[in-house]
Scaffold this motif. Structure first.
Motif, short mmCIF file in Angstrom:
data_model
loop_
_atom_site.label_atom_id
_atom_site.label_comp_id
_atom_site.label_asym_id
_atom_site.label_seq_id
_atom_site.Cartn_x
_atom_site.Cartn_y
_atom_site.Cartn_z
N ILE A 1 -54.46 -13.66 71.94
CA ILE A 1 -53.51 -14.75 72.12
C ILE A 1 -52.16 -14.22 71.68
CG2 ILE A 1 -52.89 -17.10 71.48
CD1 ILE A 1 -55.90 -17.48 70.70
N LEU A 2 -51.25 -14.03 72.62
CA LEU A 2 -49.94 -13.47 72.32
C LEU A 2 -48.93 -14.61 72.14
CD1 LEU A 2 -47.96 -11.12 72.03
CD2 LEU A 2 -47.75 -11.09 74.54
N VAL A 3 -48.34 -14.68 70.95
CA VAL A 3 -47.32 -15.69 70.64
C VAL A 3 -45.96 -15.00 70.65
CG1 VAL A 3 -46.53 -17.42 68.99
CG2 VAL A 3 -48.99 -16.96 69.24
N VAL A 4 -45.12 -15.35 71.60
CA VAL A 4 -43.80 -14.73 71.73
C VAL A 4 -42.79 -15.59 70.98
CG1 VAL A 4 -42.06 -13.87 73.33
CG2 VAL A 4 -44.47 -13.85 73.99
N GLY A 5 -42.39 -15.15 69.81
CA GLY A 5 -41.46 -15.91 68.98
C GLY A 5 -42.13 -16.38 67.70
N GLY A 6 -41.46 -16.15 66.58
CA GLY A 6 -42.02 -16.54 65.28
C GLY A 6 -41.22 -17.62 64.59
N GLY A 7 -40.57 -18.49 65.39
CA GLY A 7 -39.81 -19.60 64.80
C GLY A 7 -40.74 -20.74 64.43
N TYR A 8 -40.19 -21.96 64.43
CA TYR A 8 -40.95 -23.13 63.98
C TYR A 8 -42.22 -23.30 64.82
CZ TYR A 8 -40.87 -27.31 61.08
OH TYR A 8 -41.15 -28.24 60.12
N VAL A 9 -42.07 -23.29 66.15
CA VAL A 9 -43.23 -23.50 67.02
C VAL A 9 -44.18 -22.32 66.94
CG1 VAL A 9 -43.96 -23.66 69.44
CG2 VAL A 9 -42.09 -25.07 68.61
N GLY A 10 -43.65 -21.09 67.00
CA GLY A 10 -44.51 -19.91 66.95
C GLY A 10 -45.32 -19.84 65.68
N LEU A 11 -44.68 -20.09 64.55
CA LEU A 11 -45.38 -20.04 63.26
C LEU A 11 -46.46 -21.10 63.18
CD1 LEU A 11 -45.68 -19.17 60.25
CD2 LEU A 11 -43.90 -20.84 59.72
N TYR A 12 -46.11 -22.35 63.49
CA TYR A 12 -47.08 -23.44 63.35
C TYR A 12 -48.19 -23.37 64.39
CZ TYR A 12 -45.26 -26.21 59.51
OH TYR A 12 -44.91 -26.64 58.26
N TYR B 1 -35.89 -22.06 58.57
CA TYR B 1 -35.86 -23.52 58.73
C TYR B 1 -34.40 -23.94 58.93
CZ TYR B 1 -37.00 -28.43 58.20
OH TYR B 1 -37.15 -29.78 58.43
N GLN B 2 -34.01 -24.08 60.19
CA GLN B 2 -32.59 -24.25 60.53
C GLN B 2 -31.93 -25.52 60.00
OE1 GLN B 2 -32.51 -23.63 64.77
NE2 GLN B 2 -32.67 -21.41 64.56
N PRO B 3 -32.64 -26.66 59.85
CA PRO B 3 -31.96 -27.84 59.31
C PRO B 3 -31.36 -27.64 57.92
CG PRO B 3 -33.99 -28.49 60.38
CD PRO B 3 -33.99 -27.00 60.35
N PHE B 4 -31.79 -26.60 57.21
CA PHE B 4 -31.25 -26.37 55.87
C PHE B 4 -30.09 -25.38 55.85
CE2 PHE B 4 -35.33 -27.68 53.45
CZ PHE B 4 -34.83 -28.97 53.30
N LEU B 5 -29.69 -24.86 57.00
CA LEU B 5 -28.60 -23.88 57.01
C LEU B 5 -27.28 -24.44 56.47
CD1 LEU B 5 -29.21 -21.89 60.32
CD2 LEU B 5 -29.79 -21.26 57.97
N VAL C 1 -35.18 -20.72 52.38
CA VAL C 1 -35.26 -21.42 53.67
C VAL C 1 -35.87 -20.52 54.74
CG1 VAL C 1 -33.27 -22.85 53.10
CG2 VAL C 1 -32.94 -20.79 54.47
N VAL C 2 -36.37 -19.36 54.35
CA VAL C 2 -37.08 -18.49 55.29
C VAL C 2 -38.52 -18.31 54.83
CG1 VAL C 2 -34.99 -17.28 56.00
CG2 VAL C 2 -36.32 -16.38 54.11
N VAL C 3 -39.42 -18.18 55.79
CA VAL C 3 -40.85 -18.08 55.52
C VAL C 3 -41.35 -16.75 56.06
CG1 VAL C 3 -43.10 -19.14 55.86
CG2 VAL C 3 -41.06 -20.58 55.69
N PRO C 4 -41.83 -15.83 55.22
CA PRO C 4 -42.33 -14.54 55.72
C PRO C 4 -43.56 -14.72 56.60
CG PRO C 4 -42.05 -14.54 53.32
CD PRO C 4 -41.95 -15.95 53.77
N LEU C 5 -43.51 -14.22 57.83
CA LEU C 5 -44.61 -14.43 58.77
C LEU C 5 -45.90 -13.77 58.29
CD1 LEU C 5 -42.72 -13.90 62.16
CD2 LEU C 5 -43.39 -16.06 61.10
N ARG C 6 -45.79 -12.57 57.76
CA ARG C 6 -47.02 -11.86 57.36
C ARG C 6 -47.70 -12.54 56.17
NH1 ARG C 6 -43.65 -7.82 59.28
NH2 ARG C 6 -44.65 -6.47 60.85
N ARG C 7 -46.92 -13.20 55.34
CA ARG C 7 -47.51 -13.89 54.19
C ARG C 7 -48.24 -15.17 54.63
NH1 ARG C 7 -44.44 -15.19 48.47
NH2 ARG C 7 -46.13 -16.33 47.48
N PRO D 1 -41.92 -25.57 55.88
CA PRO D 1 -43.26 -24.96 55.92
C PRO D 1 -43.66 -24.35 54.58
CG PRO D 1 -41.94 -24.24 57.79
CD PRO D 1 -41.02 -24.95 56.86
N THR D 2 -44.92 -24.48 54.23
CA THR D 2 -45.61 -23.93 53.05
C THR D 2 -45.17 -24.61 51.76
OG1 THR D 2 -44.18 -22.08 52.33
CG2 THR D 2 -45.62 -21.69 54.23
N TRP D 3 -46.15 -24.80 50.87
CA TRP D 3 -45.85 -25.40 49.56
C TRP D 3 -45.02 -24.46 48.71
CZ3 TRP D 3 -45.91 -30.21 48.19
CH2 TRP D 3 -46.72 -31.11 48.91
#
Length: 460
Positions: free
Chosen positions: A9-20, A47-51, A64-70, A403-405
């Motif tokens: 399953i290839l997910v192109v993009g790791g933003g809000y939709v890609g991550l979730y 998380y762009q609303p916090f910019l 306000v950034v979430v590491p994808l690998r974590r 995203p994430t606690w």
């Protein structure tokens, strides 16, 4: 990158939709059922609303950034770009940050590239403009604004000072109104520490081609937001646009001309232009055309959602609104990602697809510390709030949507500390060129100039 015999399953993009979506897929699928691969030029989601709050120093940029690998420890995370997609062969071409491009086969595809700033061919904009789509831009804007105060304090040239203390923001939607509100708040606080700068010396200008600001919260709250910003000394020019900004000389359509070192561009977004190279059906504005199930029209193995997708608004259409489409906001992106993830797993197993339907729950916007507007939709009733209570609603909603606690706790900790400690107003502009000082120290000394005949004669 690992090779696998399992479906990919290839997910192109790791933003809000890609991550979730990737997170949802991995939660729903059985062990070893498929390999999830996420490709993005950045190894983190923003998380762009916090910019705007990053630009104001209310939240640490790292929070306000979430590491994808974590967050996706069992997924393949590739740092690069998907440049082309061959749908007949089901192969994507991935160009990594370094090295040669390579082909990556897939069985199921998720398009979640998001959006980029919508710009126009305005002379000087590319050279002078500052966007607000990434955390780097939020940090850069904060450092830049504080640097302008340093320049104004240190110069004796009145023209240089006036240009440094003039700040122009183009775009009066959420991003523009929130950013100018937060930055004006920060600059007002920072001015207390400068002996020759007062808030009255600064000029904040907000420009929008529309006849109102904050259209997302409705006309009444939008009008209140405009009046509130104007009460803080912010000039607002509606139904106008910027003609040029060459070398910081801003010319507006209404005839106003000002010189400014700070031109912030928040005049909307457009789908990522890379979509045009994927061979997918696109709508009139460049969005991927999807069915209510989030499947790309004409396919049963490709899904799309978020800012890069044209998703039918099923709830509005049932209420009688023709040709309604879901707006590009975090509220829809989060919910679409969950439905998309479920549908990918259902499609992999041969089960029916579920339509995405979500009624608008309202909108919230912060305009600086303790200032905001909010429209909450409860059934057929709309609750409109403004001021401090709306600001609490804004922070509460987005704080829980983060995203994430891990990141939620860090953001709320930043806010809690901000209640007791004064705002940081230090500029770290040197972050943008950290090697400059070392280079000056390490570069070879220039060779001594050859002595002239007169100097030789004098020496002898």
């Amino acid at each position: 990158m690992s090779t696998t015999e399992r479906p990919r399953i290839l997910v192109v993009g790791g933003g809000y939709v890609g991550l979730y979506a990737a997170k949802r897929i991995m939660k729903k699928m059985r062990y070893g059922e498929a390999t999830v691969t996420v490709v993005d030029p950045r190894s983190y989601m923003t998380y762009q609303p916090f910019l705007p709050e990053v630009a104001a120093g209310s939240i640490s940029p790292r929070h306000v950034v979430v590491p994808l690998r974590r967050v996706l420890p069992k997924a393949e995370v590739l740092t690069g770009r998907v440049t082309t997609i061959d749908q007949d062969r089901k192969v994507a071409v991935v160009t990594p940050l370094v090295g040669e491009a390579y082909e990556l086969p897939f069985d199921y595809l998720v398009i979640a590239l998001g959006a980029v700033s919508r710009t126009f061919p305005i002379p000087g904009l590319a050279e002078q403009g500052i966007g607000m789509k990434g955390v780097e831009e939020g940090i850069g804007l904060r450092n830049h604004v504080l640097e302008q105060l340093d320049k104004a304090e240190s110069t004796t040239d009145e023209n240089v000072r006036r240009k440094a203390l003039t700040f122009v923001f183009v775009g009066g939607g959420f991003a523009g109104a929130e950013t100018i509100g937060e930055v004006e708040d920060m600059a007002r606080d920072a001015a207390k520490y400068y002996s020759t700068i007062k808030r009255e010396d600064m000029r904040f200008i907000l420009v929008d081609a529309a006849d109102k600001i904050l259209p997302e919260v409705g006309p009444k709250l939008g009008t209140w937001g405009k009046e509130h910003l104007e009460s803080r000394g912010i000039e607002i020019y509606l139904s106008t646009s910027m003609d040029s900004c060459v070398e910081g000389h801003v010319v507006l359509k209404n005839g106003l001309e000002v010189d400014s070192n700070t031109i912030v561009w928040t005049a909307g977004v457009k789908p990522n232009p890379a979509l045009a190279r994927y061979g997918l059906p696109l709508g009139p504005r460049g969005h991927v055309d999807t069915a209510p199930t989030l499947q790309v029209q004409g396919t049963d193995y490709i899904w799309a959602a978020g800012d890069n997708a044209q998703v039918p608004d099923v709830a509005s259409r049932k209420a009688g609104v023709e040709n309604a489409w879901c707006p590009p906001n975090a509220q829809h992106a989060l919910r679409q990602a969950k439905v998309l993830g479920d549908n990918v797993v259902s499609g992999m197993r041969g089960f029916p697809q579920k339509e995405y339907s979500h009624s608008n729950k309202g909108a919230v916007a912060g305009l600086g510390l303790h200032k905001g507007v909010a429209m909450i939709v409860m059934g057929k009733m709309k609750i409109k709030l403004k001021g401090r209570l709306a600001w609490y609603m804004h922070r509460g909603y987005h704080g829980m949507a983060m995203p994430t606690w891990n990141r939620k706790i860090r953001v709320f900790a930043d806010w809690t500390l901000g209640m007791f400690l004064k705002r940081e107003v230090v500029s770290l502009g040197a972050l943008e060129s950290p090697r400059e000082e070392f280079y000056e120290a390490a570069k070879p000394a220039p060779a001594p100039a050859a002595a002239t005949p007169a100097q030789k004669a004098k020496a002898s």
